[in-house]
Every structure is written in structure tokens, then in C-alpha cells.
Design a protein around this motif. Structure first.
Motif, PDB file in Angstrom:
ATOM      1  N   ALA A   1       0.649  -1.524   0.216  1.00 37.10           N
ATOM      2  CA  ALA A   1       0.097   0.049   0.221  1.00 37.10           C
ATOM      3  C   ALA A   1       0.806   0.952  -0.076  1.00 37.10           C
ATOM      4  O   ALA A   1       0.199   2.275  -1.022  1.00 37.10           O
TER       5      ALA A   1
ATOM      6  N   TRP B   1       4.165   1.597  -0.825  1.00 41.92           N
ATOM      7  CA  TRP B   1       4.119   1.759  -3.199  1.00 41.92           C
ATOM      8  C   TRP B   1       3.940   2.501  -3.468  1.00 41.92           C
ATOM      9  O   TRP B   1       3.896   3.410  -4.203  1.00 41.92           O
ATOM     10  N   GLN B   2       2.213   1.673  -3.417  1.00 39.67           N
ATOM     11  CA  GLN B   2       0.759   2.340  -3.883  1.00 39.67           C
ATOM     12  C   GLN B   2       0.434   3.925  -3.929  1.00 39.67           C
ATOM     13  O   GLN B   2       0.640   4.260  -5.427  1.00 39.67           O
TER      14      GLN B   2
ATOM     15  N   GLN C   1       5.363   5.626  -4.477  1.00 41.71           N
ATOM     16  CA  GLN C   1       5.430   5.372  -5.705  1.00 41.71           C
ATOM     17  C   GLN C   1       6.613   6.336  -5.758  1.00 41.71           C
ATOM     18  O   GLN C   1       7.740   6.210  -5.823  1.00 41.71           O
TER      19      GLN C   1
END
Length: 290
Positions: A226, A228-229, A232
Motif C-alpha cells: 500500500a 508503494w502504491q 511510489q
């Protein structure tokens, strides 16, 4: 020669350390900040959901109080009044009159004989139902207000509640209404007992005015996925910055700091090639030295 940072092994070690240190600290701080953000979002969403549902219940309670004088009157005399109340009151679907035998007058069907027990309601006031005689299999919230003569019962369609829960739920989060032993989530699913709740940043908030609670949280398979989402670009910038710093350290450690250091580097790199020049006697061709 002692410690020499220009040695390839030390240059690699320093460059890797300089790369890993900011990446590790930066990602850890991003993860901690993201966790705090989730907790703030949960708390805000719970407050929003409680406020919205309290407003709905206030309308239903007002409809009940307006219908108090109709209790024990014959259904035919009260029917127009309770139909008017159900029509004009926001969010209320039906209004019912209750005596000691149960529900005897419904704003849709008129005279009825349905069972009703105040002990089935949370604090004698609220109850989440899987359905009723009007619409089976469709959850609704019953609001019961009692007096000595009897009670008035208003019902609120779960679609209103589901919409408010969905509007309150944060991105990637879930909001759940809890009344007694029943639970209603933001997808309109009614659950009994103690269902599985979100496992991250769960915030519970009890209503100060009515007997219900709101649970808000995040059901995330992986907090890192989550993160990284949603972060990012920040993570990629952090990795890129760390790579640039590591490359700069590698280059700086390889630069000659002094003539002695450059000689040491040249010896390690085997850049000196020794040659032996023999001395030969010209007359006899005998080697006499070098």
C-alpha cells in the motif's frame, strides 16, 4: 600501508553504506508517516460517519415523538397521520404504532399484527434487522421510542446507511456500523456475531447520543504494498538520490588525495613495471652487473 579508503573494497563498502543508510531511514520514516496518516484518516472517517448517522436518527426520533399522541388510537384514525409522517420525514421509510401486543398499525399496510419486543433493541431504542414484513432480505435500522402507553417504531432503509458509511470510509478503507450483535458494512452486508474487522489503523467511535458504534480501518494485504502504491514517486526519488550520493562517494574516495596516496594506489594496481638493465663488458661480453 594501514587503512586506505581508496582501496576498492573500502570504496565499495562506503558507497553501499551511503546508499543503504538514507534509503532505509527514508523508507522507515515514510512507512511510519503513512501509518499515522491511516490512523488520522480512520479517526476522521469515524467522526464523519457518527455525525451523519446521528442526524438520520434524529429525524427518525423526531418522527416517533410526533406520533406519540397517536398511540392506542385505532389504526384507521391514525393511519393518515403516520403516513404523512413517513412521507415528510427524511430517511424514514415506515412509521409503526406499538401497543402491549406488538405492532398494530403500519404506515404502508394499515392494521397489522406483528410481534415486537423492546428487549430485542439495543437500549430499547435501536435494532439492525435483516429484513421485515415489508421487504424481506433487505437490511434496515429500526428506531423505537417508547412511552407508558406504548411505542412508535420508525424504520430506516439500509441503503441510506450504506451510502453514509461509503461516503465516510477513507480511500482503501472500510467503515462498519455496529448495533447490538449486528454489523452493517459500507457494502450493505449485514453480519451477526463478531465479524472479521479491518486489521490496520482501526478506530472505534461510540455515539454520545445513540447506542451505536462505528468502526473504521484498513484491510491491507501488505502495508508495504500500500505504501508503494501511494508513495511510489517519493520512494523512487529517494532511491535515485541515494544512488547519486553513493556514486559521488565512490568517485571521491578514488581521487588521489596526495602523492603518497597516489603511489600506494599505483602499487596496488600494479602500474609500476620494473625493468632490469644488465651491464655488459664490451670486449668480452661478460655481464658485470646491472
Amino acid at each position: 600501508f594501514g587503512f586506505d579508503a581508496a582501496r576498492p573494497c573500502w570504496r565499495w563498502s562506503c558507497a553501499v553504506l551511503v546508499f543503504l543508510l538514507p534509503v532505509s531511514l527514508g523508507v522507515w520514516e515514510l512507512q511510519a508517516n503513512y501509518q499515522r496518516t491511516l490512523e488520522r484518516q480512520s479517526a476522521f472517517a469515524a467522526r464523519k460517519a457518527v455525525t451523519l448517522i446521528e442526524a438520520v436518527l434524529q429525524h427518525a426520533e423526531g418522527a416517533n415523538r410526533t406520533a406519540f399522541p397517536l398511540i392506542r388510537l385505532p389504526c384507521q384514525e391514525s393511519l393518515f397521520a403516520i403516513r404523512k409522517e413517513a412521507t415528510l420525514t427524511p430517511f424514514v421509510r415506515t412509521v409503526n404504532l406499538v401497543d402491549e401486543q406488538g405492532i398494530y398499525c403500519n404506515s404502508l399496510f394499515g392494521t397489522v399484527h406483528w410481534e415486537d419486543d423492546h428487549l430485542d433493541y439495543r437500549d430499547g431504542f435501536l435494532r439492525l434487522l435483516a429484513g421485515n414484513q415489508v421487504r424481506e432480505g433487505h437490511p434496515l435500522l429500526a428506531v423505537r421510542s417508547g412511552t407508558r402507553e406504548g411505542a412508535v417504531l420508525s424504520t430506516i432503509d439500509s441503503e441510506y446507511l450504506t451510502l453514509m458509511l461509503a461516503q465516510s470510509a477513507p480511500y482503501l478503507g472500510d467503515a462498519i456500523l455496529h448495533v447490538g450483535d449486528a454489523w452493517l458494512d459500507d457494502r450493505g452486508q449485514l453480519m451477526d456475531g463478531y465479524p472479521r474487522l479491518p486489521d490496520r489503523a482501526v478506530h472505534k467511535l461510540d455515539s454520545a447520543r445513540y447506542p451505536f458504534s462505528i468502526y473504521v480501518g484498513f484491510d491491507l494485504p501488505s502495508i508495504w504494498g500500500a505504501l508503494w502504491q501511494v508513495r511510489q514517486l517519493t520512494i523512487l526519488m529517494l532511491i535515485g538520490f541515494s544512488l547519486v550520493i553513493a556514486a559521488l562517494v565512490w568517485w571521491l574516495l578514488g581521487r588521489p588525495g596526495s602523492m603518497e596516496g597516489e603511489l600506494r594506489r599505483a602499487l596496488r594496481a600494479r602500474e609500476f613495471v620494473p625493468y632490469l638493465q644488465p651491464l655488459v663488458v664490451g670486449a668480452s661480453g661478460r655481464v658485470m652487473g646491472a
